[in-house]
Design a protein around this motif. Structure first.
Motif, PDB file in Angstrom:
ATOM      1  N   THR A 320       1.194  -1.117  -0.058  1.00  0.00           N
ATOM      2  CA  THR A 320       0.138   0.025   0.193  1.00  0.00           C
ATOM      3  C   THR A 320       1.125   1.695   0.171  1.00  0.00           C
ATOM      4  O   THR A 320       1.962   0.895   0.514  1.00  0.00           O
ATOM      5  N   LYS A 332      -6.268   9.043   1.932  1.00  0.00           N
ATOM      6  CA  LYS A 332      -6.213   8.173   1.126  1.00  0.00           C
ATOM      7  C   LYS A 332      -5.410   6.936   1.041  1.00  0.00           C
ATOM      8  O   LYS A 332      -4.432   7.251   1.158  1.00  0.00           O
ATOM      9  N   ARG A 333      -5.494   5.809   0.127  1.00  0.00           N
ATOM     10  CA  ARG A 333      -4.795   4.904   0.340  1.00  0.00           C
ATOM     11  C   ARG A 333      -4.950   4.401  -1.191  1.00  0.00           C
ATOM     12  O   ARG A 333      -5.734   4.378  -1.919  1.00  0.00           O
ATOM     13  N   TYR A 334      -3.480   3.862  -1.528  1.00  0.00           N
ATOM     14  CA  TYR A 334      -3.377   2.887  -3.195  1.00  0.00           C
ATOM     15  C   TYR A 334      -3.334   1.590  -2.815  1.00  0.00           C
ATOM     16  O   TYR A 334      -1.923   1.447  -2.268  1.00  0.00           O
ATOM     17  N   HIS A 335      -3.983   0.587  -2.855  1.00  0.00           N
ATOM     18  CA  HIS A 335      -3.096  -0.760  -2.436  1.00  0.00           C
ATOM     19  C   HIS A 335      -2.951  -1.621  -4.259  1.00  0.00           C
ATOM     20  O   HIS A 335      -3.522  -0.765  -5.242  1.00  0.00           O
ATOM     21  N   GLU A 369      -8.891  -1.004  -7.213  1.00  0.00           N
ATOM     22  CA  GLU A 369      -9.362   0.390  -7.258  1.00  0.00           C
ATOM     23  C   GLU A 369      -7.889   1.241  -8.336  1.00  0.00           C
ATOM     24  O   GLU A 369      -7.355   1.175  -7.009  1.00  0.00           O
ATOM     25  N   LYS A 370      -8.451   1.655  -8.788  1.00  0.00           N
ATOM     26  CA  LYS A 370      -6.662   2.135  -9.210  1.00  0.00           C
ATOM     27  C   LYS A 370      -7.397   4.303  -8.532  1.00  0.00           C
ATOM     28  O   LYS A 370      -7.846   5.458  -8.995  1.00  0.00           O
ATOM     29  N   THR A 371      -6.316   4.652  -7.608  1.00  0.00           N
ATOM     30  CA  THR A 371      -6.646   5.725  -7.058  1.00  0.00           C
ATOM     31  C   THR A 371      -5.778   6.411  -7.287  1.00  0.00           C
ATOM     32  O   THR A 371      -5.122   6.619  -8.018  1.00  0.00           O
ATOM     33  N   PHE A 373      -4.563  10.248  -5.933  1.00  0.00           N
ATOM     34  CA  PHE A 373      -4.324  11.102  -4.736  1.00  0.00           C
ATOM     35  C   PHE A 373      -4.529  13.067  -5.829  1.00  0.00           C
ATOM     36  O   PHE A 373      -4.377  13.056  -6.870  1.00  0.00           O
ATOM     37  N   LYS A 387      -2.949  16.281  -9.102  1.00  0.00           N
ATOM     38  CA  LYS A 387      -3.293  15.534  -8.357  1.00  0.00           C
ATOM     39  C   LYS A 387      -2.095  14.165  -8.923  1.00  0.00           C
ATOM     40  O   LYS A 387      -1.756  14.580 -10.209  1.00  0.00           O
ATOM     41  N   ALA A 389      -0.575   9.543  -9.399  1.00  0.00           N
ATOM     42  CA  ALA A 389      -0.658   8.279  -8.935  1.00  0.00           C
ATOM     43  C   ALA A 389       0.204   8.034  -8.191  1.00  0.00           C
ATOM     44  O   ALA A 389       1.588   7.710  -8.757  1.00  0.00           O
TER      45      ALA A 389
END
Length: 525
Positions: A320, A332-335, A369-371, A373, A387, A389
């Motif tokens: 993450t 926010k988190r991105y896995h 999910e393609k988060t 940030f 923004k 990624a």
């Protein structure tokens, strides 16, 4: 010299020439002649012979290229090289029929020999594209990546993607081979004209684009959207990274680097992949210290950490990236969505799960999910929002995946990674080659934060603007580096329309198959 020994030497020479650009950035010109000895070795070979020599070519290339994998697993390294060599083998099996058709008159017939050159180059591109998808995909060290220091040529990637550069390099090899094979013939003259036209077209496009884009950077700064980003490089050896006895020492190191970066007043600080020393939910004291550190730094910080996900849905492990605001609170988190097979998970677990008895393989789950940030400036032009990624580990080598993040609105890209596994080798630079092409393809800056390097800033034109260094060394050094990125949001053709060029290559392959099938049918009548 016996023909077999001669052909073996030719294949070895090709493998050496082809691998040099991936180890030495000055060696990119060798790629344009690397296939020529191999093409000579294919002369008068049957389909079976072409398959064998091509397989050997591929196996040697991937062994010379990825020798650093022995630091991870010797058996896995050999198995991977053996698998990837199949793409070379099938390329040879198909291309030999067009390079050396059974009817020898076709070899010197310009109307048939020249289209064959384009067919063969298309076969190569299709093979590379499939390599990026089959069995989870591994588009590492594509033919184009060897040109990462050839700025003029790689600019076409904003139209064709990296595959257009691969096509160009292969086309040059084939045309030079035709000229050498049949000098002083009409075919050689036509091949020379096409070669000259191709080189001039590609280089002219690159030169024009670079001049236009460089003029923008030289314009008045008031017109520019800028954000200052800093990366920290902890340089934690892989054998110490998960040692619980020194987790506090590791955290203190990153804490010190964060404070040092904060003195330069960045808008965003980046920690590398899994730089937080433990599963985030399992380390409440370290997590509290992290929040306190970020509050003192008073800026956004992106931290790479292994996490446990939503425990109410069952125990799941994720790789993450977590964004914290200046107040220390999580935003926010991105896995990670594209996991490393046989590294972070076992594909087809019911059938291949037994491999866990022999190899240390993670139990990570893929995110869904393609988060995207969001951060904002605080010092230069305050309150401008941007923004971005976060690509974790080797996600940056997948052109299609990165393009999706850009379509979702990313103004710039971040790659947080840990290449400590591979020691002081060319691996970090080979990895960075993928990041560089993603920058050019999508015309966005790319920032890399790597545990042991290469941590750097890449411009949308493919220039490395700055990197973490210590006494001239970039890998296995500790440090931090800041840079002010200039954001120019102009989606490229590739970002908007994707792999149109690859679709054309598939069409060329279909036409080649049709052409060869008709010719075979007529010859049998």
């Amino acid at each position: 010299m016996p023909h077999r020994l001669r052909d073996l030497l030719l294949v070895i020479i090709s493998a050496v020439l082809l691998v040099l650009p991936y180890h030495f950035d000055w060696a990119w010109p060798f790629a344009y002649v690397a296939f020529i000895p191999y093409f000579f070795a294919l002369n008068r070979k049957s389909s079976g012979g072409a398959f064998k020599y091509s397989y050997l070519f591929g196996f040697l290339f991937f062994c010379f290229l990825g020798y650093w994998l022995i630091h991870v697993n010797v058996v896995g390294f050999i198995a991977l090289a053996a698998y990837l060599a199949l793409y070379f083998a099938f390329f040879g099996l198909v291309s030999v029929r067009f390079l050396y058709p059974a009817d020898e008159t076709e070899r010197s017939d310009t109307r048939k020999a020249i289209p064959a050159v384009f067919f063969i180059a298309a076969f190569w591109v299709v093979g590379e594209y499939l390599r990026g998808w089959i069995a989870s995909g591994l588009p590492w060290a594509l033919l184009s990546y060897g040109q990462w220091k050839n700025l003029w040529v790689i600019q076409i990637s904003d139209i064709t993607g990296c595959y257009g550069v691969s096509f160009f390099v292969m086309l040059v090899n084939l045309l030079i081979y035709k000229i050498l094979r049949m000098p002083k013939t009409r075919l050689a003259a036509v091949a020379a004209l096409i070669l000259l036209g191709s080189v001039l077209t590609v280089c002219a496009y690159g030169l024009i684009v670079l001049n236009i884009r460089d003029s923008f950077y030289k314009s008045a700064s008031a017109e520019k959207k800028q954000i200052r980003v800093s990366v920290v490089q902890g340089n934690i050896p892989q054998d110490q990274k998960w040692d619980r006895k020194i987790k506090n020492i590791i955290f203190e190191k990153y804490k010190r680097l964060t404070f040092m970066s904060a003195t330069e007043k960045p808008d965003l600080i980046l920690w590398p992949e899994t730089s937080f020393p433990g599963y985030f939910e399992d380390e409440p004291l370290l997590a509290a210290q992290l929040r306190s550190t970020i509050r003192q730094a008073h800026t956004d910080v992106l931290v790479g950490a292994p996490t446990l996900g939503d425990l109410e849905r069952g125990l799941q492990f994720y790789n993450t990236a977590i964004l914290f605001g200046p107040d220390g609170e999580e935003r926010k988190r991105y896995h990670k969505v594209h996991l490393v097979p046989f590294g972070e998970f076992v594909p087809f677990e019911p059938a291949l799960g037994f491999l866990r008895k022999f190899f240390a393989i993670g139990h990570f789950s893929a995110g869904n999910e393609k988060t995207i940030f969001e951060t904002q400036t605080r010092t230069q032009n305050p309150n401008r929002k941007f923004k971005f990624a976060a690509l974790i580990c080797y996600e940056d080598i997948f052109p299609g995946l990165v393009r999706e993040f850009c379509l979702a609105g990313a103004d710039f890209l971040v790659n947080v990674t840990n290449d400590a596994w591979f020691g002081k080798t060319a691996a970090p630079y080979q990895h960075a080659q993928g990041s560089l092409f993603r920058a050019v393809e999508n015309r966005v800056p790319v920032v890399r934060a790597a545990n042991t390097g290469l941590s750097c800033f890449i411009s949308p034109e493919g220039r490395i603007l700055a990197s973490v260094k210590d006494n001239g060394k970039e890998i296995f050094v500790t440090g931090h580096q800041g840079y002010t990125l200039t954001i120019r949001k102009t989606p490229s053709f590739y970002t908007r329309f994707g792999d149109v060029f690859v679709a054309l290559m598939f069409l060329l392959c279909f036409l080649a198959y049709r052409h060869r099938s008709k010719h075979t049918a007529y010859s049998e009548v």
